[in-house]
Structure formats: structure tokens, C-alpha cells
Design a protein around this motif. Structure first.
Motif, PDB file in Angstrom:
ATOM      1  N   ASP A  77       0.963  -1.205  -0.143  1.00 46.29           N
ATOM      2  CA  ASP A  77       0.247  -0.029  -0.009  1.00 46.29           C
ATOM      3  C   ASP A  77       0.668   1.572   0.427  1.00 46.29           C
ATOM      4  OD1 ASP A  77      -2.490  -1.665   0.088  1.00 46.29           O
ATOM      5  OD2 ASP A  77      -2.380  -1.599   2.639  1.00 46.29           O
ATOM      6  N   PRO A  79       1.069   5.125  -1.271  1.00 51.05           N
ATOM      7  CA  PRO A  79       0.375   5.742  -2.933  1.00 51.05           C
ATOM      8  C   PRO A  79       1.218   6.646  -3.763  1.00 51.05           C
ATOM      9  CG  PRO A  79       0.725   6.839  -0.141  1.00 51.05           C
ATOM     10  CD  PRO A  79       0.932   5.773  -0.567  1.00 51.05           C
ATOM     11  N   HIS A 103      -1.977  -1.427  -8.614  1.00 55.18           N
ATOM     12  CA  HIS A 103      -2.560  -2.058  -6.709  1.00 55.18           C
ATOM     13  C   HIS A 103      -4.435  -2.022  -7.068  1.00 55.18           C
ATOM     14  CE1 HIS A 103      -4.367  -1.874  -2.378  1.00 55.18           C
ATOM     15  NE2 HIS A 103      -2.464  -1.808  -2.699  1.00 55.18           N
ATOM     16  N   ASP A 105      -6.438  -1.507  -5.818  1.00 55.36           N
ATOM     17  CA  ASP A 105      -7.329  -0.430  -5.095  1.00 55.36           C
ATOM     18  C   ASP A 105      -6.603   0.811  -5.388  1.00 55.36           C
ATOM     19  OD1 ASP A 105      -9.428  -1.499  -3.201  1.00 55.36           O
ATOM     20  OD2 ASP A 105      -8.027  -1.805  -1.512  1.00 55.36           O
ATOM     21  N   TYR A 106      -6.614   0.985  -6.474  1.00 55.29           N
ATOM     22  CA  TYR A 106      -5.528   1.961  -7.946  1.00 55.29           C
ATOM     23  C   TYR A 106      -6.453   3.166  -7.961  1.00 55.29           C
ATOM     24  CZ  TYR A 106      -2.796   4.405 -11.565  1.00 55.29           C
ATOM     25  OH  TYR A 106      -2.292   5.671 -11.985  1.00 55.29           O
ATOM     26  N   TRP A 109      -5.701   5.054  -4.850  1.00 54.56           N
ATOM     27  CA  TRP A 109      -3.912   5.297  -4.386  1.00 54.56           C
ATOM     28  C   TRP A 109      -3.665   6.811  -5.250  1.00 54.56           C
ATOM     29  CZ3 TRP A 109      -2.860   4.496   0.860  1.00 54.56           C
ATOM     30  CH2 TRP A 109      -3.376   3.193   1.272  1.00 54.56           C
ATOM     31  N   SER A 110      -4.533   7.238  -6.535  1.00 55.99           N
ATOM     32  CA  SER A 110      -4.099   7.892  -7.055  1.00 55.99           C
ATOM     33  C   SER A 110      -3.669   9.390  -6.680  1.00 55.99           C
ATOM     34  CB  SER A 110      -4.457   8.234  -8.600  1.00 55.99           C
ATOM     35  OG  SER A 110      -6.037   8.410  -7.969  1.00 55.99           O
ATOM     36  N   GLY A 115      -4.196  10.247   0.495  1.00 61.69           N
ATOM     37  CA  GLY A 115      -2.594   8.805   0.255  1.00 61.69           C
ATOM     38  C   GLY A 115      -2.227   8.935   1.644  1.00 61.69           C
TER      39      GLY A 115
END
Length: 172
Positions: A77, A79, A103, A105-106, A109-110, A115
Motif C-alpha cells: 500500500d 500511494p 494496486h 485499489d488504484y 491510491w492515485s 494518501g
């Protein structure tokens, strides 16, 4: 008339080349984006690591708990804001390289999303101190300066001497 000619042309094409009316997408189907089955053997695990361009030691799939992630790798994880901004990425605006797995869960995390940082900029103790200081100063200013007016007093316009005419519209 042109409509009938166009329909006739389509019918002739369909008779001559039936595949000419079907335009298939040859490269990426939705099945290509789906993860495979959860790897149970070491050979499947190595094949999945190769599929996602990861070293076999770095590859670890999500646990098979019914979420449907299959053989997709469990990435750390991290970011996007924590990645090195000076690294020569293939896509510098996204801070990622070609064929790099993203990821799961992209979208969370963009860089335009929240983040977490490894080290917060301000500690919680400092934030509490600043908040308490600002609130105390506002409270003190409000109560210490309560007797002073904070606005310009406005009263009704006063005209001197009632009944006196100070102007006229008559011509001379």
C-alpha cells in the motif's frame, strides 16, 4: 433513392463477405483483464508471477477468501505521492512504468486522492497546540474588545432647520 442503393450495397457485401460487417476487437477483451484462478501449486504461482512481470520472491497473491481477486498480486500500500518524483518513469504523469501491475485499489491510491504519508508533516500535539492557541486568541479578542465598536455607526440623515428651503428649481 440513395437509401435503397446503400441498403443494396450492404446486402451485396454481406453475401460476398459476411465477416466484413462484423468488426471484432482483436486485442483486449474483458477476459484479458480478469485475474486467473488462485494459484494452488508452485508451477501456477510461478506462471502467475511471470504473467504480472514480478519476481517469484516478490509475488504474493491475495488470500483466497471469496473476494474474487484470484491470482492478482498483493502489492504494498504505497500511494503515488510517496513514489520518487525524479525517477524516469515511462508515464511520469501517473508515476508508473510500462507493464507494471497496479494496486487493486488504484483509484484510491492515485495522486489526486488521499494518501497517507510515512511521516506526517505536523504531529498531533503540534496541531492541538495551534488549534488551542487560535481559539484562545479569538476568544480573548472577542471579550477584551467587546466594549469597542467594530463598525461605523450609521444614523438617519439630519437636515438643519425644519421648514427651511435650501434649494429651488425656479428659473431667474
Amino acid at each position: 433513392m440513395a437509401l435503397f442503393r446503400g441498403a443494396k450495397l450492404v446486402c451485396n457485401l454481406a453475401r460476398a463477405h459476411p465477416a466484413s460487417l462484423i468488426v471484432p476487437v482483436r486485442n483486449h477483451w474483458n477476459k484479458d483483464f480478469k485475474p486467473g484462478k488462485y494459484p494452488t501449486t508452485e508451477e501456477e504461482r510461478l506462471a502467475a508471477a511471470k504473467k504480472y512481470n514480478l519476481h517469484p520472491d516478490d509475488y504474493q497473491p491475495y488470500p483466497d477468501d471469496g473476494e474474487g481477486y484470484g491470482d492478482y498480486p498483493k502489492l504494498p500500500d504505497v500511494p503515488v505521492e510517496m513514489k520518487d518524483p525524479h525517477y524516469p518513469y515511462d508515464f511520469p504523469e501517473l508515476k508508473r512504468n510500462f507493464n507494471e501491475p497496479v494496486h487493486i485499489d488504484y483509484t484510491l491510491w492515485s495522486e489526486d486522492r488521499f494518501g497517507y504519508s510515512e511521516k506526517p508533516r505536523f504531529t498531533l500535539k503540534y496541531q492541538l497546540f495551534v488549534f488551542t492557541g487560535i481559539m484562545a486568541s479569538c476568544f480573548a479578542v472577542y471579550y477584551l474588545l467587546e466594549d469597542y465598536k467594530g463598525f461605523l455607526p450609521v444614523v438617519p440623515k439630519q437636515y438643519p432647520g425644519e421648514g427651511k428651503v435650501h434649494y429651488t428649481f425656479e428659473s431667474k
